[in-house]
Write a protein that holds these residues in place. Structure first.
Motif, PDB file in Angstrom:
ATOM      1  N   PRO A   1      -5.891   1.616  -6.990  1.00  0.00           N
ATOM      2  CA  PRO A   1      -6.268   2.688  -7.900  1.00  0.00           C
ATOM      3  C   PRO A   1      -6.683   2.127  -9.240  1.00  0.00           C
ATOM      4  N   PRO A   2      -7.616   2.801  -9.935  1.00  0.00           N
ATOM      5  CA  PRO A   2      -8.110   2.254 -11.205  1.00  0.00           C
ATOM      6  C   PRO A   2      -7.050   2.171 -12.273  1.00  0.00           C
ATOM      7  N   ASN A   3      -6.030   3.015 -12.193  1.00  0.00           N
ATOM      8  CA  ASN A   3      -4.986   3.031 -13.223  1.00  0.00           C
ATOM      9  C   ASN A   3      -3.789   2.169 -12.871  1.00  0.00           C
ATOM     10  N   GLY A   4      -3.908   1.344 -11.842  1.00  0.00           N
ATOM     11  CA  GLY A   4      -2.781   0.499 -11.471  1.00  0.00           C
ATOM     12  C   GLY A   4      -1.823   1.204 -10.526  1.00  0.00           C
ATOM     13  N   VAL A   5      -0.663   0.632 -10.349  1.00  0.00           N
ATOM     14  CA  VAL A   5       0.351   1.133  -9.424  1.00  0.00           C
ATOM     15  C   VAL A   5       1.492   1.743 -10.217  1.00  0.00           C
ATOM     16  N   ASN A   6       1.827   2.979  -9.876  1.00  0.00           N
ATOM     17  CA  ASN A   6       2.945   3.669 -10.508  1.00  0.00           C
ATOM     18  C   ASN A   6       4.188   3.428  -9.654  1.00  0.00           C
ATOM     19  N   TYR A   7       5.074   2.555 -10.144  1.00  0.00           N
ATOM     20  CA  TYR A   7       6.238   2.170  -9.342  1.00  0.00           C
ATOM     21  C   TYR A   7       7.253   3.304  -9.235  1.00  0.00           C
ATOM     22  N   ASP A   8       7.272   4.231 -10.176  1.00  0.00           N
ATOM     23  CA  ASP A   8       8.175   5.372 -10.059  1.00  0.00           C
ATOM     24  C   ASP A   8       7.770   6.252  -8.885  1.00  0.00           C
ATOM     25  N   ASP A   9       6.452   6.505  -8.761  1.00  0.00           N
ATOM     26  CA  ASP A   9       5.987   7.300  -7.627  1.00  0.00           C
ATOM     27  C   ASP A   9       6.252   6.587  -6.312  1.00  0.00           C
ATOM     28  N   LEU A  10       6.073   5.264  -6.300  1.00  0.00           N
ATOM     29  CA  LEU A  10       6.351   4.512  -5.076  1.00  0.00           C
ATOM     30  C   LEU A  10       7.819   4.583  -4.702  1.00  0.00           C
ATOM     31  N   SER A  11       8.706   4.535  -5.684  1.00  0.00           N
ATOM     32  CA  SER A  11      10.143   4.610  -5.394  1.00  0.00           C
ATOM     33  C   SER A  11      10.501   5.960  -4.794  1.00  0.00           C
ATOM     34  N   LEU A  12       9.912   7.020  -5.336  1.00  0.00           N
ATOM     35  CA  LEU A  12      10.168   8.344  -4.771  1.00  0.00           C
ATOM     36  C   LEU A  12       9.634   8.442  -3.352  1.00  0.00           C
ATOM     37  N   HIS A  13       8.469   7.843  -3.115  1.00  0.00           N
ATOM     38  CA  HIS A  13       7.904   7.889  -1.773  1.00  0.00           C
ATOM     39  C   HIS A  13       8.735   7.059  -0.804  1.00  0.00           C
ATOM     40  N   VAL A  14       9.281   5.937  -1.266  1.00  0.00           N
ATOM     41  CA  VAL A  14      10.152   5.131  -0.409  1.00  0.00           C
ATOM     42  C   VAL A  14      11.388   5.931   0.001  1.00  0.00           C
ATOM     43  N   ASP A  15      11.963   6.679  -0.945  1.00  0.00           N
ATOM     44  CA  ASP A  15      13.125   7.514  -0.614  1.00  0.00           C
ATOM     45  C   ASP A  15      12.767   8.572   0.428  1.00  0.00           C
ATOM     46  N   SER A  16      11.592   9.170   0.282  1.00  0.00           N
ATOM     47  CA  SER A  16      11.183  10.166   1.269  1.00  0.00           C
ATOM     48  C   SER A  16      10.940   9.533   2.636  1.00  0.00           C
ATOM     49  N   LEU A  17      10.452   8.293   2.639  1.00  0.00           N
ATOM     50  CA  LEU A  17      10.275   7.610   3.921  1.00  0.00           C
ATOM     51  C   LEU A  17      11.610   7.301   4.585  1.00  0.00           C
ATOM     52  N   TRP A  18      12.604   6.931   3.787  1.00  0.00           N
ATOM     53  CA  TRP A  18      13.940   6.725   4.357  1.00  0.00           C
ATOM     54  C   TRP A  18      14.455   8.018   4.990  1.00  0.00           C
ATOM     55  N   ASP A  19      14.231   9.145   4.332  1.00  0.00           N
ATOM     56  CA  ASP A  19      14.679  10.421   4.895  1.00  0.00           C
ATOM     57  C   ASP A  19      13.891  10.782   6.146  1.00  0.00           C
TER      58      ASP A  19
END
Length: 497
Positions: free
Chosen positions: A166-184
């Motif tokens: 993405p042009p604005n880089g990687v948002n690690y907070d959003d990735l962490s939330l998505h990782v939690d949803s993947l665990w669920d």
């Protein structure tokens, strides 16, 4: 003195004309005639007496060094330009013929590499193009051009490029939330609840042993703790072997999720303890009996002719019994264990054909559908049980009562919008069996699936067809087939003839 003054005042060109090439002799310094910087041939004695010439020579050396530095920068620029052109050549070639794609100017002249330390003081037009300022400016232009060129996608057709960012880089907070949803999402809701129960049981056991640990953290667990925990579950909590194994699987899941490793790895003594628990426990499970075609007919006739509860519940039960039997449904596929469960059948999941020859049922969640793609089941009309006509009548009743397409298909209560609970359906089923004079002790919600398999096998339906009807991925459906004594008797008579 007068001659030296006149010699010093003569320009360099005049000195060169007045002093022809002097043969080299010992003690004199001679410059290469191939130099194009205009340097005169002056010996050491004349240099000492010609100080202005030394100044000129010093300036010439400075200019020569600067020119060599420019040549080095040109070399670096050439390599950088070659790298940029090699990176943009393939995307530009792939985009050739497209009007919207920018075209890289490949006809631009490439400067020659200058390796000789003797460089002309007067730059050529080609060298004048490659100064520090022009090199930096062209580098910026090429960088902008390489960013504007669309990179061709590789791999299978239609698959987006996996290397784009993405042009604005990687948002690690959003990735962490998505990782939690993947665990669920890795577990079903029911399995996740069972795993949490196992972890809570372990934490309670550790606290009972007098071991404290910080809140929101997991304590250290070794094989000895797990052995004592299994013994506690078997002796004090009276849990079955399957439940203990499920709890251990939940403990393993949560410890791996929290980056604490697998506590059950390399636990040889624990495996022997589990084997001992399995051997010491007496199998007290009651074998479930099937609701065969004959039992289903008795139940439906009793509800249709006499009535059992109220008109709405009677019609709903007729619809459930027939759909569960001919659809080979599991009890959890049309009932819920909790009010917050969202994987229930809705009215919009039923589509009846206009000629009433068939209706299609879409299961939102199933045991054999872990990724939630949905399972389609077709139930056709027959003259004995008329499952399609019964479903059409029930749908008309629901829609005329104000239900919407997103409403639950089967209700827990007539005046509520709560989907049908498992315990409510089991109570209705046992009451129906009692009304027709059948002992309901060995029947439960899975009896319809068992009965459908048994009835299909008794009717001579081929094994692969039974496997397809029940949506089994292996031959485990054979365990669902119950053989009655009359069938065994006929088989023995055939063997003896």
């Amino acid at each position: 003195m007068l001659r030296e003054a006149r010699t010093a005042s003569v320009p360099v060109t005049e000195v060169r004309a007045a002093n022809p090439v002097v043969p080299h002799r010992e003690g004199a310094v001679s410059h290469d005639t191939s130099r194009q910087d205009g340097g005169p041939h002056v010996n050491s004695r004349e240099r000492e007496s010609s100080r202005p010439n030394d100044v000129n020579q010093h300036l010439i050396d400075i200019v020569t060094n600067l020119t060599e530095s420019v040549a080095t920068l040109q070399n670096c620029y050439q390599r950088l330009e070659s790298r940029l052109e090699s990176q943009t050549r393939r995307p530009v070639a792939a985009a050739a013929g497209s009007e919207n794609q920018p075209v890289v100017d490949s006809s631009r002249p490439v400067p020659a590499v200058i390796n000789s330390p003797s460089v002309q003081l007067v730059p050529t037009p080609l060298q004048a193009e490659y100064t520090l300022e022009t090199a930096y400016k062209r580098f910026q232009e090429d960088s902008t051009l390489s960013q504007d060129v669309k990179v061709s996608e590789t791999g299978s057709s239609g698959r987006p490029s996996s290397c784009s960012l993405p042009p604005n880089g990687v948002n690690y907070d959003d990735l962490s939330l998505h990782v939690d949803s993947l665990w669920d999402s890795a577990l079903s809701q029911r399995t996740r609840a069972s795993y949490q129960s196992g972890l809570n049981c372990l934490l309670t056991f550790i606290l009972m042993q007098g071991t404290s640990f910080p809140a929101n953290t997991l304590p250290a667990v070794d094989e000895d703790v797990l052995i004592r925990f299994v013994t506690h579950c078997q002796k004090s909590l009276h849990l079955k072997f399957d439940t203990i194994k499920l709890y251990l699987a939940g403990i393993r899941f949560h410890y791996i999720k929290n980056k604490l490793g697998d506590p059950t790895a390399n636990t040889l003594r624990l495996s022997y303890i589990l084997r001992a628990v399995k051997k010491t426990q007496v199998n007290t499970s009651v074998k479930r009996l099937p609701i065969t075609c004959a039992i289903l007919a008795n139940m439906c006739n009793a509800i249709a002719q006499q009535g059992m509860f109220n008109p709405f519940v009677d019609l709903m039960l007729l619809c459930i019994y027939k759909t569960a039997f001919f659809g080979f449904l599991r009890c959890g596929e049309f009932t819920c264990n909790a009010v917050w469960d969202t994987n229930f059948i809705r009215i919009c999941d039923i589509s009846v054909l206009p000629d009433l020859s068939c209706f299609n049922l879409t299961l939102r969640s199933s045991k054999t559908d872990p990724f939630g793609k949905g399972v389609n089941i077709s139930i056709f009309e027959n003259s004995v049980f008329t499952p399609v006509s019964t479903m059409r009548e029930y749908l008309n009743l629901r829609l005329s009562s104000g239900a919407t397409l997103s409403s639950p298909l089967f209700l827990d209560h007539i005046h509520s919008s709560t989907p049908l609970m498992r315990h409510t359906f089991i109570s209705y089923l046992k009451e129906t069996l009692s009304r027709v004079g059948i002992n309901n002790k060995s029947f439960n919600g899975h009896s319809f699936r068992i009965g459908a398999s048994t009835s299909a096998a008794a009717a001579g339906v081929e094994d692969h067809v039974i496997q397809t009807l029940g949506r089994w991925s292996s031959d485990c459906f054979i365990r669902y087939i119950r053989i009655n004594p009359a069938t065994i008797r006929r088989a023995q008579q055939v063997m003896s003839s």
